[in-house]
Design a protein around this motif. Sequence first.
Motif, short mmCIF file in Angstrom:
data_model
loop_
_atom_site.label_atom_id
_atom_site.label_comp_id
_atom_site.label_asym_id
_atom_site.label_seq_id
_atom_site.Cartn_x
_atom_site.Cartn_y
_atom_site.Cartn_z
N LEU A 279 34.26 68.73 23.86
CA LEU A 279 35.56 68.07 24.03
C LEU A 279 36.04 67.56 22.68
N LEU A 280 37.32 67.76 22.41
CA LEU A 280 37.95 67.22 21.20
C LEU A 280 39.30 66.64 21.58
N ILE A 281 39.54 65.40 21.16
CA ILE A 281 40.85 64.78 21.37
C ILE A 281 41.46 64.50 20.01
N ASN A 289 46.22 65.57 22.17
CA ASN A 289 45.82 66.96 22.34
C ASN A 289 44.35 66.97 22.78
N VAL A 290 44.11 67.32 24.03
CA VAL A 290 42.75 67.32 24.59
C VAL A 290 42.27 68.76 24.65
N GLU A 291 41.20 69.05 23.91
CA GLU A 291 40.69 70.42 23.78
C GLU A 291 39.32 70.52 24.42
N VAL A 292 39.17 71.43 25.38
CA VAL A 292 37.90 71.65 26.07
C VAL A 292 37.43 73.07 25.77
N THR A 293 36.24 73.21 25.21
CA THR A 293 35.70 74.51 24.84
C THR A 293 34.43 74.78 25.63
N SER A 294 34.42 75.90 26.34
CA SER A 294 33.25 76.31 27.12
C SER A 294 32.83 77.71 26.69
N GLU A 295 31.84 78.27 27.37
CA GLU A 295 31.39 79.62 27.04
C GLU A 295 32.46 80.66 27.34
N THR A 296 33.36 80.36 28.27
CA THR A 296 34.37 81.33 28.68
C THR A 296 35.65 81.25 27.87
N GLY A 297 35.85 80.15 27.13
CA GLY A 297 37.07 80.05 26.35
C GLY A 297 37.41 78.62 25.99
N GLN A 298 38.65 78.43 25.56
CA GLN A 298 39.12 77.12 25.12
C GLN A 298 40.47 76.82 25.77
N THR A 299 40.59 75.61 26.33
CA THR A 299 41.85 75.18 26.93
C THR A 299 42.31 73.91 26.26
N LEU A 300 43.60 73.84 25.93
CA LEU A 300 44.18 72.66 25.32
C LEU A 300 45.21 72.06 26.25
N PHE A 301 45.18 70.73 26.35
CA PHE A 301 46.09 70.00 27.21
C PHE A 301 46.88 69.01 26.35
#
Length: 405
Positions: A279-281, A289-301
């Motif tokens: 997680l990166l904010i 900008n809330v960034e969640v990175t997993s094995e399947t990809g990255q989503t930004l909110f």
Amino acid sequence: MKIIKILLSITTIFLLAWVLPWLWDIATDKPNHYPFTYYSSVAETFGIRETINEQTTLKDAKGNTYTQAQFDNILPMVYFRQLTREGNLPDSLHGVEMNQKIIAMNNFYLRYRPADKNKPVIPLYTLFESMPKRVDLEMPGDRFRLTRKLEFVQPETNTIDKEKSNQFDAALREKGFMGPPKIVAGNPTTRKAYDEGYFIVDGQNKLFHLKMVNGRPYVGSVDLPEDINPVWITVTEYPARQFYAFLITDEGRLFTIFTGGYEVKEIPVPPFNPESDNLLIMGNLFYWNVEVTSETGQTLFAVDASDYQLKESVTFSAPDENEKLYSILFPFSLHFTSVNDEYVKPRIEFTGFAYLISAVLLLLGYILTRRYQKKSIPFWTAALILLTGTFGLLASIIIGNTEEN
């Protein structure tokens, strides 16, 4: 002899399961360079900087492209120093005065990795004076430990300061603390402008705020929603002093604890996996900008900093090159370390049943070869090849057939 060969074959299989996936990762490793993505408080959409084959593209989530100067202007919260140097920083934005000091004071970054939660911790904590006589924080001469009772220990003499211990322990218990604690979160460093002490989750899942003010204990009680179970807390101590801490639950929900009353507010992003996801904010005056990175990809909110409502999101998929071939060749892998914690221990990761494709083909090849050589087919060797595929076949080559002397 037969049993010894079987045991040697199994040992070899585990060694191969450790070495071969490691070599595969080295040979095929390609870092996942996701585009730099940041929500624009000017264009009201995500600005995206992406570099592919040394070619950089500047665009937004709506498909518009920009020159570097235009891109700087739609992201003033990021490039404010460059804009100030050029004289292009706006005097105000959304009715708020703009200058370098205001922007820098309200910009903040928060990074979470599973290793932050899972790493081993020495349960001795430093409690600073929150209202020091001098500007800079100074290291105290003692440390405190917290089990069923709070105790201050003098490291040089290994003795307990009973008077101070009783004073702070009584203050905690007066607020309802029940030890031992589940979480003790703070920042034991003098490299910060001020100190907010520690946030402590007790054995009853209640949250307390402990700090030292003029040598005396201050304890605040934080009302948590009944349905949450905190697993990680970080005390922020950012220059703007807007909030005390961020909190993550076992379900991957994200909360902020605000100053001036301990209001606990949930950040409206979908739950993530705190055991495996990063997680990166990146926050500023107008948006988080809330960034969640997993094995399947990255989503930004993008979350509105005024009302904490979700504005927009964008997702980038992780490349899956070589993953299918990997799962076909290797039924499992053996690792001793993990990016998700700092412990050294054996870990077996199964890749699924796709390996049966290669296992059956290798077994058929092995059987045909033995038939061609007019030799019998050892049951245990064949079983190991079927069960472990590539590892079993290589083990039979290295160790020999289990039924041959």
